[in-house]
Design a protein around this motif. Sequence first.
Motif, mmCIF file in Angstrom:
data_model
loop_
_atom_site.group_PDB
_atom_site.id
_atom_site.type_symbol
_atom_site.label_atom_id
_atom_site.label_comp_id
_atom_site.label_asym_id
_atom_site.label_seq_id
_atom_site.Cartn_x
_atom_site.Cartn_y
_atom_site.Cartn_z
ATOM 1 N N VAL A 22 26.084 32.551 29.908
ATOM 2 C CA VAL A 22 27.004 33.523 30.494
ATOM 3 C C VAL A 22 28.289 33.545 29.677
ATOM 4 O O VAL A 22 28.644 32.561 29.012
ATOM 5 C CB VAL A 22 27.353 33.225 31.979
ATOM 6 N N GLU A 23 28.972 34.670 29.731
ATOM 7 C CA GLU A 23 30.307 34.811 29.157
ATOM 8 C C GLU A 23 31.304 34.776 30.304
ATOM 9 O O GLU A 23 31.069 35.383 31.350
ATOM 10 C CB GLU A 23 30.418 36.138 28.412
ATOM 11 N N ARG A 24 32.393 34.027 30.119
ATOM 12 C CA ARG A 24 33.400 33.898 31.187
ATOM 13 C C ARG A 24 34.775 34.303 30.673
ATOM 14 O O ARG A 24 35.098 34.147 29.493
ATOM 15 C CB ARG A 24 33.482 32.459 31.695
ATOM 16 N N HIS A 25 35.584 34.811 31.580
ATOM 17 C CA HIS A 25 36.973 35.139 31.275
ATOM 18 C C HIS A 25 37.830 34.722 32.459
ATOM 19 O O HIS A 25 37.436 34.876 33.613
ATOM 20 C CB HIS A 25 37.140 36.643 31.026
ATOM 21 N N GLY A 26 39.009 34.167 32.174
ATOM 22 C CA GLY A 26 39.915 33.754 33.236
ATOM 23 C C GLY A 26 39.582 32.400 33.830
ATOM 24 O O GLY A 26 39.845 32.162 35.016
ATOM 25 N N VAL A 27 39.004 31.498 33.025
ATOM 26 C CA VAL A 27 38.646 30.165 33.514
ATOM 27 C C VAL A 27 39.878 29.466 34.070
ATOM 28 O O VAL A 27 40.967 29.528 33.498
ATOM 29 C CB VAL A 27 38.025 29.329 32.374
ATOM 30 N N ASN A 28 39.685 28.807 35.227
ATOM 31 C CA ASN A 28 40.755 28.074 35.912
ATOM 32 C C ASN A 28 41.866 28.981 36.439
ATOM 33 O O ASN A 28 42.992 28.542 36.671
ATOM 34 C CB ASN A 28 41.361 26.992 35.007
ATOM 35 N N THR A 29 41.557 30.250 36.633
ATOM 36 C CA THR A 29 42.496 31.166 37.278
ATOM 37 C C THR A 29 41.859 31.691 38.556
ATOM 38 O O THR A 29 40.652 31.537 38.782
ATOM 39 C CB THR A 29 42.853 32.354 36.361
ATOM 40 N N LEU A 30 42.677 32.333 39.400
ATOM 41 C CA LEU A 30 42.153 32.829 40.665
ATOM 42 C C LEU A 30 41.248 34.038 40.484
ATOM 43 O O LEU A 30 40.307 34.241 41.248
ATOM 44 C CB LEU A 30 43.308 33.190 41.615
ATOM 45 N N GLU A 31 41.534 34.865 39.489
ATOM 46 C CA GLU A 31 40.727 36.066 39.231
ATOM 47 C C GLU A 31 39.936 35.858 37.936
ATOM 48 O O GLU A 31 40.523 35.666 36.878
ATOM 49 C CB GLU A 31 41.626 37.301 39.107
ATOM 50 N N GLN A 32 38.619 35.879 38.033
ATOM 51 C CA GLN A 32 37.769 35.637 36.884
ATOM 52 C C GLN A 32 36.685 36.711 36.805
ATOM 53 O O GLN A 32 36.477 37.469 37.758
ATOM 54 C CB GLN A 32 37.088 34.264 36.989
ATOM 55 N N TRP A 33 35.988 36.770 35.666
ATOM 56 C CA TRP A 33 34.770 37.560 35.585
ATOM 57 C C TRP A 33 33.756 36.823 34.730
ATOM 58 O O TRP A 33 34.100 35.972 33.917
ATOM 59 C CB TRP A 33 35.023 38.983 35.080
ATOM 60 N N CYS A 34 32.505 37.151 34.946
ATOM 61 C CA CYS A 34 31.430 36.564 34.147
ATOM 62 C C CYS A 34 30.353 37.616 33.924
ATOM 63 O O CYS A 34 30.279 38.618 34.651
ATOM 64 C CB CYS A 34 30.845 35.320 34.817
#
Length: 334
Positions: A163-175
């Motif tokens: 998977v690709e992730r964005h916003g790791v360790n933040t409240l708003e993320q996407w994958c």
Amino acid sequence: MAENNICAIWATPATTLPTDRDGLTCDSPRVGGRYFISGSAAAVIRAIDDRLKVRLTTWLVQQRAHGEDCPEITTGTIDEVKGWREPSVFDRADGILKYLSNRAISIGSRFQFSIEWEAGGERFETPLKDAQRTYFELLAHSDSCRSEELEFLLGYLSDQGLVERHGVNTLEQWCALTFSGYARLETLEQNVSPSSKGFVAMWFDPSMKAARDEGIKPAIRLSGYEPVVIDEKEHAGRIDDEIVSEIRRSRFVVADFTHGEDGARGGVYYEVGFAHGLGIPAILTCRSDKVAELHFDTRQYNHIVWKSPEELRTKLAKRISAVIGDGPLVAPTR
């Protein structure tokens, strides 16, 4: 949040639906969708721990995957999931991949999710935003109690390039699924047999003739497969060579665990175990008056519970189409 707009299992936001029965029907993203819970089961739920709630959530997810739009929870359901084994972390990670794949409207679809529910931020209110609903559904499909477990599983999938992730360790993320993620899903399906046969394992007693001829066999045919029944083959302690060959050639096994006064049919358990060892899916059924006598080894799995051959036919045909998919043989319209 209104008291009647919470999930009876997790106390998270849910939409309560009207019912005239003793219990509650609601749509809860935290358990993956709709369910009904009886009044007595709702009272028991208040005292169970989070890990048991996770198993109950998994049961609901599996029921919907098997074609039940609104599964029903009773006190018996709660007792059933108490005997379940914990899934491996690999199975839980695969659950995330399957969820993302099932929800994707196109290759590479991104899914936003918000973990503020557990981060001390503003509490979610109904109707939920898409990112809030997705977060709860990810928890449900990954057998997770809380965000730390989900983060761990997503971290593993990201490290593996699935998977690709964005916003790791933040409240708003996407994958999003990567090419390797889709390849992993293909690998999970590679063991599927192209066979058009469905092997029948059951108690071959005259009292079960109607269940076989009016329930199981027509259900298999309705789903586009040919039932394989070897009712002259009784065995004790090992599986007959012909039965082994037929199971190997089958797309799936239908196993009914109904038995007589002399106890469980050992042959049925052997046949299901053999099929599992080959990676051939087994659909389990049992007449309602014998469910309490199921052996521990299979009690943890989802069974179709039936009272009449007609009910067995309807439920089994629906389950085969949902779990296995319609077969290659021409079948009449249901």
